[in-house]
Design an enzyme around this catalytic site. Structure first.
Site, PDB file in Angstrom:
ATOM      1  N   ASP A 217       0.842  -1.194   0.000  1.00 47.21           N
ATOM      2  CA  ASP A 217       0.000   0.000   0.000  1.00 47.21           C
ATOM      3  C   ASP A 217       0.881   1.250   0.000  1.00 47.21           C
ATOM      4  O   ASP A 217       1.873   1.327   0.731  1.00 47.21           O
ATOM      5  CB  ASP A 217      -0.891  -0.016   1.243  1.00 47.21           C
ATOM      6  CG  ASP A 217      -1.870   1.135   1.282  1.00 47.21           C
ATOM      7  OD1 ASP A 217      -2.726   1.200   0.384  1.00 47.21           O
ATOM      8  OD2 ASP A 217      -1.780   1.962   2.207  1.00 47.21           O
ATOM      9  N   GLU A 276       1.525  -0.626  -5.161  1.00 47.56           N
ATOM     10  CA  GLU A 276       0.500   0.370  -5.427  1.00 47.56           C
ATOM     11  C   GLU A 276       1.244   1.704  -5.473  1.00 47.56           C
ATOM     12  O   GLU A 276       1.514   2.316  -4.444  1.00 47.56           O
ATOM     13  CB  GLU A 276      -0.573   0.404  -4.336  1.00 47.56           C
ATOM     14  CG  GLU A 276      -1.698   1.373  -4.678  1.00 47.56           C
ATOM     15  CD  GLU A 276      -2.211   2.189  -3.498  1.00 47.56           C
ATOM     16  OE1 GLU A 276      -3.283   2.798  -3.635  1.00 47.56           O
ATOM     17  OE2 GLU A 276      -1.545   2.229  -2.453  1.00 47.56           O
TER      18      GLU A 276
END
Length: 541
Positions: A217, A276
């Protein structure tokens, strides 16, 4: 070590690696909304485990699970309070281990989220930092600063939160702490060796449990520009992914990813890291997947492409060129838990669904790896009329239109009332209401319909898998009329896509393998339906 991990060691007798990730189709499970296994209205690990046969039959290679760690859920799990345990609403650590083991028995790999840019404000480290006070070693784990102004009443710089407002919160003792997301998500200080050591330990914990990799993330975060300089512009959220900003995509993040790659490579079974990452250009994005860094990076430039042939051709070619320049596969994605579902982005209704079906064949026909967000294989639209009392996404604080609740509505599994099979009979209502109109879109209904979107995905994945090296075969563009795309892959495969609202004729490349809408073939010409895609077995290739 689990059975699948044992059987996929990196490097066989001939020294080659499995490299499964280079052409894998990976299914994103938003755990809260996939399947409710205990009847409390919230999806959980038990529910995911019960639906593993569905994912195996669908034909995907792996699943990516969104965070299920202990969390106060200020950002639905992306505010982690304990990285080594499961939140009770999702189950137990034993449930996680059982899910990984059973997925491997079905031949499915499991990727989990890791959230390294920030923790929850309920994390033990942050509680210790608050208690210890300014100048303490505990505060050195986070980004604390004195304020500007005569009495430190102004934030340390002009940085804005992704969720709206300033990215700094002042404590009663006068210091400010940085949170690029919600105030409940304080940013970690990656200049502190303790932070590096802690996350190496966290990764090892889950790798030892048997997971096959991590979706990282905010992989472009963690490192901030020296001195934390001002951006100098308001509305900074609109700069992400297009402009250079001092809090994202700093060169120092790549040292972290290199260290993590060395750790991943030390484990058997080709464990992977997926970034990401929002970068201002495809070239900058490619840096995350250099041979000694992460294995994949989400292609958000592709996701955001408008429904135009020229735009898609440009982003596809640029993506292939930039990823290829570092020897990496391109990773394609149409939707995820943070953006409006592409049926709605492509126009909604019948038009949006036709385009989404065509986009599925376009995406799955490209070289590299592809991600499928849960429900896109059902052709689910964005839910735009959720009652106000259900809307709790912190991103709505910035912009009500940017709320992500509508793409997170639980899946419909069958037409049974009242919950369309999401939970247990007699269980609690789902945490977000499922539209009653979704009954015909349910898994059960679509499995019974040969022409359904679900069966289109199932057949596409079957063809893709049957072609073996399909993901690695190079792409060659073929001549095609304006408003269309045509390309060949390897020996004997071609894909044509009509992105116009009118029928288009072109020479039939061969025999139809699969179509989002069947073309009309007469005298060697194929009339492609509006907003449709066709896979062909080429003749004489």
């Amino acid at each position: 070590m689990t059975e699948l991990a044992q059987s996929h060691r990196p490097g066989g007798a001939d020294g080659t690696a499995t490299r499964w990730w280079r052409d894998a189709v990976i299914y994103q499970v938003y755990v809260r909304s996939f399947a409710d296994g205990n009847g409390d209205g919230i999806g959980d690990l038990l529910g995911v485990r019960g639906r593993l046969p569905y994912l195996a039959d669908l034909g995907v290679d792996a699943l990516w699970l969104t965070p299920f760690y202990t969390s106060p859920m200020a950002d639905f799990g992306y505010d982690v309070a304990d990285y080594r345990d499961v939140d009770p609403i999702f189950g137990t650590l034993a449930d996680a281990a059982a899910l990984v083991e059973e997925a491997h028995r079905y031949g499915l790999r499991v990727i989990v989220d890791v959230v390294p840019n920030h923790t929850s404000d309920r994390h033990a480290w942050f509680r210790e930092a608050l208690e210890a006070g300014p100048g303490s070693p505990e505060r050195e784990r986070y980004v604390f600063r004195e304020g500007r102004g005569e009495n430190g009443e102004l934030p340390p710089n002009d940085w804005e939160s992704i969720f709206g407002g300033r990215a700094w919160t002042r404590l009663p003792d006068g210091e400010w702490y940085l949170h690029l997301f919600a105030s409940e998500q304080p940013d970690l200080n990656w200049e502190n060796p303790e932070v590096h050591a802690e996350f190496e330990s966290v990764l090892r914990f889950w790798l030892d449990l048997g997971v096959d990799g991590f979706r990282v993330d905010v992989a472009h975060g963690m490192v901030k520009a020296p001195g934390l300089p001002d951006v100098g512009h308001p509305d900074q959220i609109r700069m992400i992914g297009t402009d250079v900003v001092p809090f994202f995509d700093q060169d120092g993040v790549h040292d972290i990813h290199r260290a993590w790659r060395r750790l991943l490579d030390s484990y058997p079974g080709e464990r992977i890291g997926v970034a990401e990452a929002w970068a201002p250009s495809p070239g900058r994005l490619a840096r995350y997947v250099r041979p000694d860094e992460l294995h994949q990076a989400f292609n958000f430039h592709f996701l955001g492409t408008p429904w135009e042939a020229a735009a898609f051709r440009a982003v596809i070619q640029e993506s292939l060129d930039t990823a290829g320049s570092v020897g990496a596969p391109t990773t394609w994605v149409l939707s995820n838990h943070d953006v409006k579902r592409h049926v709605t982005r492509y126009g909604g209704g019948g038009t949006g669904l036709r385009r989404a079906r065509a986009a599925a064949l376009l995406t799955l026909g490209l070289p590299g790896s592809a991600y499928v967000y849960q429900g896109e294989e059902l052709g689910l639209p964005e839910v735009l009329d959720l009652p106000e009392e259900f809307l709790h996404d912190p991103q709505r604080l910035r912009d009500p239109e940017a709320g992500r609740d509508g793409c997170r509505v639980p899946l419909p599994w069958n037409e049974a009332e009242p919950h369309l099979g999401f939970g247990l009979p007699g269980g609690e209502d789902p945490w977000l209401p499922i539209p009653a109109s979704w009954g015909p879109l349910s898994v059960e209904s679509q499995l019974a319909d040969p022409s359904s979107t679900l069966n289109l995905y199932r057949r596409a994945l079957e063809v893709r898998r049957a072609r073996g090296s399909f993901g690695e075969d190079a792409l060659a563009w073929l001549p095609s009329p304006e408003g269309t795309l045509a390309f060949a892959r390897g020996e004997g495969f071609a894909c044509t896509v009509n992105l116009t609202g009118e029928p288009v004729e072109l020479p039939a490349p061969g025999r139809v393998l699969l179509a989002s809408e069947e073309p009309v073939i007469e005298g060697g010409l194929a009339r492609l339906a509006p907003d449709s895609a066709v896979w062909w077995e080429r003749e004489g290739a």
